[in-house]
Design a protein around this motif. Structure first.
Motif, PDB file in Angstrom:
ATOM      1  N   TYR A   2      24.901  24.838  10.821  1.00 60.35           N
ATOM      2  CA  TYR A   2      25.619  26.078  11.751  1.00 60.35           C
ATOM      3  C   TYR A   2      27.183  25.590  12.129  1.00 60.35           C
ATOM      4  CZ  TYR A   2      26.996  29.554  15.286  1.00 60.35           C
ATOM      5  OH  TYR A   2      27.611  30.736  15.818  1.00 60.35           O
ATOM      6  N   VAL A   3      27.290  24.330  12.274  1.00 63.63           N
ATOM      7  CA  VAL A   3      28.850  23.856  12.710  1.00 63.63           C
ATOM      8  C   VAL A   3      29.607  23.887  11.375  1.00 63.63           C
ATOM      9  CG1 VAL A   3      30.078  21.751  13.279  1.00 63.63           C
ATOM     10  CG2 VAL A   3      28.140  22.455  14.591  1.00 63.63           C
ATOM     11  N   ALA A   4      28.974  23.625  10.374  1.00 61.42           N
ATOM     12  CA  ALA A   4      29.553  23.543   8.994  1.00 61.42           C
ATOM     13  C   ALA A   4      29.689  24.884   8.602  1.00 61.42           C
ATOM     14  CB  ALA A   4      28.770  22.623   8.063  1.00 61.42           C
ATOM     15  N   ALA A   5      28.961  25.905   8.533  1.00 63.19           N
ATOM     16  CA  ALA A   5      29.076  27.015   7.983  1.00 63.19           C
ATOM     17  C   ALA A   5      28.463  28.284   8.945  1.00 63.19           C
ATOM     18  CB  ALA A   5      28.517  27.243   6.678  1.00 63.19           C
ATOM     19  N   ARG A  59      -0.518  21.992  22.414  1.00 60.99           N
ATOM     20  CA  ARG A  59       0.025  22.675  21.278  1.00 60.99           C
ATOM     21  C   ARG A  59       1.316  23.246  21.626  1.00 60.99           C
ATOM     22  NH1 ARG A  59      -3.428  26.513  21.223  1.00 60.99           N
ATOM     23  NH2 ARG A  59      -2.305  27.955  22.071  1.00 60.99           N
ATOM     24  N   SER A  60       1.390  23.698  23.106  1.00 64.38           N
ATOM     25  CA  SER A  60       2.836  24.158  23.601  1.00 64.38           C
ATOM     26  C   SER A  60       3.846  23.021  23.435  1.00 64.38           C
ATOM     27  CB  SER A  60       2.669  24.830  24.980  1.00 64.38           C
ATOM     28  OG  SER A  60       1.723  25.972  24.800  1.00 64.38           O
ATOM     29  N   ILE A  61       3.565  22.150  23.647  1.00 68.28           N
ATOM     30  CA  ILE A  61       4.644  20.760  23.932  1.00 68.28           C
ATOM     31  C   ILE A  61       4.859  20.570  22.498  1.00 68.28           C
ATOM     32  CG2 ILE A  61       4.696  18.416  24.382  1.00 68.28           C
ATOM     33  CD1 ILE A  61       3.026  18.784  26.662  1.00 68.28           C
ATOM     34  N   LEU A  62       4.048  20.541  21.643  1.00 72.48           N
ATOM     35  CA  LEU A  62       4.260  20.449  19.958  1.00 72.48           C
ATOM     36  C   LEU A  62       4.927  21.225  19.553  1.00 72.48           C
ATOM     37  CD1 LEU A  62       1.170  18.821  18.883  1.00 72.48           C
ATOM     38  CD2 LEU A  62       3.046  17.578  19.398  1.00 72.48           C
ATOM     39  N   GLU A  63       4.751  22.581  19.766  1.00 70.73           N
ATOM     40  CA  GLU A  63       5.523  23.481  19.185  1.00 70.73           C
ATOM     41  C   GLU A  63       6.942  23.600  19.778  1.00 70.73           C
ATOM     42  OE1 GLU A  63       3.435  27.377  20.104  1.00 70.73           O
ATOM     43  OE2 GLU A  63       2.066  27.037  18.637  1.00 70.73           O
ATOM     44  N   ALA A  64       6.894  23.195  21.262  1.00 68.30           N
ATOM     45  CA  ALA A  64       8.290  23.366  21.709  1.00 68.30           C
ATOM     46  C   ALA A  64       9.307  22.079  21.015  1.00 68.30           C
ATOM     47  CB  ALA A  64       8.458  22.998  23.276  1.00 68.30           C
ATOM     48  N   GLN A  65       8.649  21.078  20.882  1.00 69.31           N
ATOM     49  CA  GLN A  65       9.418  19.860  20.314  1.00 69.31           C
ATOM     50  C   GLN A  65       9.461  20.413  18.844  1.00 69.31           C
ATOM     51  OE1 GLN A  65       6.652  16.572  20.615  1.00 69.31           O
ATOM     52  NE2 GLN A  65       6.901  16.256  22.767  1.00 69.31           N
ATOM     53  N   GLY A  66       8.806  21.011  18.201  1.00 67.78           N
ATOM     54  CA  GLY A  66       9.062  21.408  16.706  1.00 67.78           C
ATOM     55  C   GLY A  66      10.210  22.367  16.774  1.00 67.78           C
ATOM     56  N   GLU A  67      10.252  23.345  17.729  1.00 67.72           N
ATOM     57  CA  GLU A  67      11.426  24.478  17.559  1.00 67.72           C
ATOM     58  C   GLU A  67      12.759  23.424  18.201  1.00 67.72           C
ATOM     59  OE1 GLU A  67      11.655  27.398  17.017  1.00 67.72           O
ATOM     60  OE2 GLU A  67       9.541  27.662  16.711  1.00 67.72           O
ATOM     61  N   VAL A  68      12.617  22.447  18.790  1.00 65.53           N
ATOM     62  CA  VAL A  68      13.852  21.579  19.353  1.00 65.53           C
ATOM     63  C   VAL A  68      14.398  21.004  17.868  1.00 65.53           C
ATOM     64  CG1 VAL A  68      14.680  19.968  20.771  1.00 65.53           C
ATOM     65  CG2 VAL A  68      13.350  21.516  21.675  1.00 65.53           C
ATOM     66  N   ALA A  69      13.258  20.355  17.220  1.00 59.93           N
ATOM     67  CA  ALA A  69      13.813  19.442  16.000  1.00 59.93           C
ATOM     68  C   ALA A  69      14.394  20.482  15.159  1.00 59.93           C
ATOM     69  CB  ALA A  69      12.587  18.767  15.486  1.00 59.93           C
ATOM     70  N   PHE A 124      15.996  23.399  15.480  1.00 58.61           N
ATOM     71  CA  PHE A 124      17.306  23.798  16.043  1.00 58.61           C
ATOM     72  C   PHE A 124      18.297  22.499  16.026  1.00 58.61           C
ATOM     73  CE2 PHE A 124      15.088  27.426  18.089  1.00 58.61           C
ATOM     74  CZ  PHE A 124      16.048  28.546  17.627  1.00 58.61           C
ATOM     75  N   GLU A 125      17.606  21.431  15.999  1.00 61.46           N
ATOM     76  CA  GLU A 125      18.664  20.166  16.032  1.00 61.46           C
ATOM     77  C   GLU A 125      19.204  20.162  14.603  1.00 61.46           C
ATOM     78  OE1 GLU A 125      16.484  16.824  17.649  1.00 61.46           O
ATOM     79  OE2 GLU A 125      17.103  17.539  19.730  1.00 61.46           O
ATOM     80  N   GLU A 126      17.998  20.410  13.434  1.00 59.99           N
ATOM     81  CA  GLU A 126      18.276  20.398  11.971  1.00 59.99           C
ATOM     82  C   GLU A 126      19.261  21.377  11.707  1.00 59.99           C
ATOM     83  OE1 GLU A 126      14.839  20.271  10.080  1.00 59.99           O
ATOM     84  OE2 GLU A 126      14.206  18.182  10.594  1.00 59.99           O
ATOM     85  N   LEU A 127      19.398  22.760  12.270  1.00 62.98           N
ATOM     86  CA  LEU A 127      20.181  23.721  12.231  1.00 62.98           C
ATOM     87  C   LEU A 127      21.380  23.584  12.758  1.00 62.98           C
ATOM     88  CD1 LEU A 127      17.772  26.916  12.502  1.00 62.98           C
ATOM     89  CD2 LEU A 127      18.723  25.789  10.350  1.00 62.98           C
TER      90      LEU A 127
END
Length: 387
Positions: free
Chosen positions: A293-296, A274-284, A286-289
C-alpha cells in the motif's frame, strides 16, 4: 362256706384283714411289719429264749432291708444337658456331672440345672418416653445359665430377679428416648441400649447368666391414637422414599451436567484460540499489505476492493454493472463460473498475481467492459460508478 366269703365266720383269720371287701388291695408295708413285730412280741412273752432269738433275727432282717432301701434310694440320674448342684445339710457341697450318681439320702439334696438350653424371658408394658408420649413395648431376652452354683445361690429367685432387671432396663431406656426413636428408625439403637443396661444391672449380682440376644417383639402407640401414628409413620416413609429418589436423580443427572460443562469449556477454549489465530492472521495479512500500500496506494486499494466484492458476490448469481460510463453491456456466465469454482478452488491462489491474471483475461476479452481502467484519468469516474 369259704373263709373269704362275706358271710363266713373265718373272716377274722384273713391275713390281709379285708373283712369282706373283695376289692380291697394288700395293706401297706408298714402294716405288715407291725403285724410281724406284734407276733414276734407275743411269741417272746410265751416262748422264752426261742422267742428272743426269733426277735433278733427279725430285727436283723429289718435292718438289712432298711440298708438296702436306703442305698437304692440314693441313686439318681443327671441328664446330658444338666449339672447337679449337691447340697449337704443345705450347704453347697459339689457339682454332679451327667450320668448315674449316688447321694446320701436325707443328707444330700440335688438340684438339677440345665446349662445348655437357651431360655426366654419376656417383658411388656406401657411406658412414658422422654417427650411425654405413651408407648406399649414388648421385648424378649434369650439367656443361658453357665454357672449352676451362682444360679442357685446368688439370688433367692433367679428367674424373677432377671425379669425385674429386664423390666427396669426397658423402662430406663424408653424413658430416656423419644417416641420416634422407639417406634421407627431408632429401634436398633434402643435394643442395643437395653441389652447394655441389662448386662450392667445383673453384673453385680453374679447370677451365672450369659445374655445371648435381645429382640423387640413389638412397639406400638396406644390403641386410641394408633391410626394417627400410622399416618405419621407412612409420611416419614414417603419422605425417605422421596429423598432416595432425589438422590438417584442427582446421581443420574450430575454426570451429564458435568459432561456438558466440560464440552462448553472446550468449545469456549477452541473459540478463543480460533479467534486469536484469526486475529493474528489478519494482523499478519495487513502487515504484508502495508508495504504494498505504501508503494502503490491506488492499486492496492483497487485490489482490496475487488477481493471484497469477490467474497461478497461469490455465492450469488446477480450482476452489478456500471452504466454511467456508457459502452456495451458485458455478460459474465457467473452460474458456470460458480459451478467451476469448487473444482478450481484448490489450483487458484488468491493473491495479487492470480487476481491480475483474471483481470487481464477479462480486459482482453472482446465486447467486455474493463474491470479496471488502465487510464489513470478515468480512475475517479470508475470508482464513482462502482460506488
Amino acid at each position: 362256706m369259704a373263709w373269704n366269703e362275706p358271710g363266713g365266720n373265718d373272716n377274722k383269720n384273713d391275713p390281709w384283714k379285708n373283712r369282706g371287701n373283695k376289692d380291697q388291695g394288700p395293706p401297706d408295708l408298714d402294716d405288715v411289719l407291725k403285724n410281724i413285730f406284734g407276733k414276734f412280741g407275743k411269741g417272746g412273752g410265751s416262748g422264752g429264749g426261742s422267742g428272743a432269738n426269733l426277735t433278733g433275727k427279725g430285727i436283723g432282717i429289718v435292718a438289712v432291708l432298711a440298708v438296702v432301701i436306703y442305698v437304692l434310694s440314693g441313686f439318681y440320674t443327671i441328664k446330658e444337658a444338666e449339672r447337679g448342684v449337691i447340697l449337704r445339710f443345705g450347704e453347697f457341697h459339689s457339682l454332679a456331672q451327667p450320668g448315674l450318681q449316688w447321694k446320701l439320702t436325707f443328707i444330700d439334696n440335688v438340684i438339677p440345672v440345665n446349662v445348655q438350653s437357651i431360655r426366654n424371658q419376656a417383658s411388656s408394658g406401657s411406658m412414658l418416653t422422654e417427650d411425654e408420649n405413651m408407648v406399649s413395648v414388648e421385648m424378649e431376652v434369650q439367656y443361658r445359665v453357665f454357672d449352676p452354683q451362682q444360679w442357685v445361690f446368688a439370688v433367692v429367685n433367679p428367674e424373677q430377679s432377671l425379669s425385674q432387671a429386664f423390666d427396669s432396663a426397658i423402662r430406663y431406656v424408653v424413658g430416656h428416648s423419644k417416641m420416634d426413636d422407639v417406634l421407627t428408625e431408632g429401634r436398633e439403637v434402643a435394643r442395643q441400649r437395653v441389652l447394655e443396661e441389662l448386662q450392667g444391672i445383673i453384673a453385680p449380682y453374679a447370677m451365672g447368666v450369659d445374655i445371648i440376644d435381645l429382640n423387640f417383639t413389638n412397639a406400638r402407640p396406644p390403641e386410641q391414637v394408633r391410626a394417627a401414628f400410622d399416618d405419621a409413620i407412612a409420611a416419614q416413609e414417603d419422605e425417605q422414599r422421596f429423598i432416595r429418589e432425589a438422590e438417584a436423580y442427582q446421581r443420574a443427572i450430575e454426570p451429564e451436567a458435568r459432561g456438558r460443562v466440560n464440552r462448553m469449556n472446550e468449545e469456549a477454549q477452541a473459540y478463543k484460540e480460533r479467534s486469536i489465530l484469526e486475529a493474528q492472521g489478519e494482523v499478519a495479512r495487513f502487515e504484508e499489505l502495508l508495504p504494498q500500500y505504501v508503494a502503490a496506494p491506488e492499486v492496492t486499494r483497487q485490489r482490496i476492493y475487488l477481493e471484497t466484492l469477490e467474497s461478497v458476490f461469490m455465492n450469488t448469481s446477480k450482476i452489478m454493472v456500471d452504466t454511467e460510463g456508457g459502452g456495451n453491456l458485458m455478460y459474465l456466465p457467473l452460474d458456470k463460473i460458480m459451478d467451476q469454482r469448487d473444482t478450481s478452488r484448490q489450483t487458484i491462489n488468491r493473491n495479487s498475481t492470480s487476481f491480475e491474471e483474471i483481470r487481464d483475461r477479462v480486459n482482453n476479452s472482446p465486447n467486455a467492459t474493463p474491470l479496471i481502467n488502465n487510464n489513470p484519468r478515468n480512475d475517479s469516474s470508475g470508482r464513482q460508478g462502482r460506488n
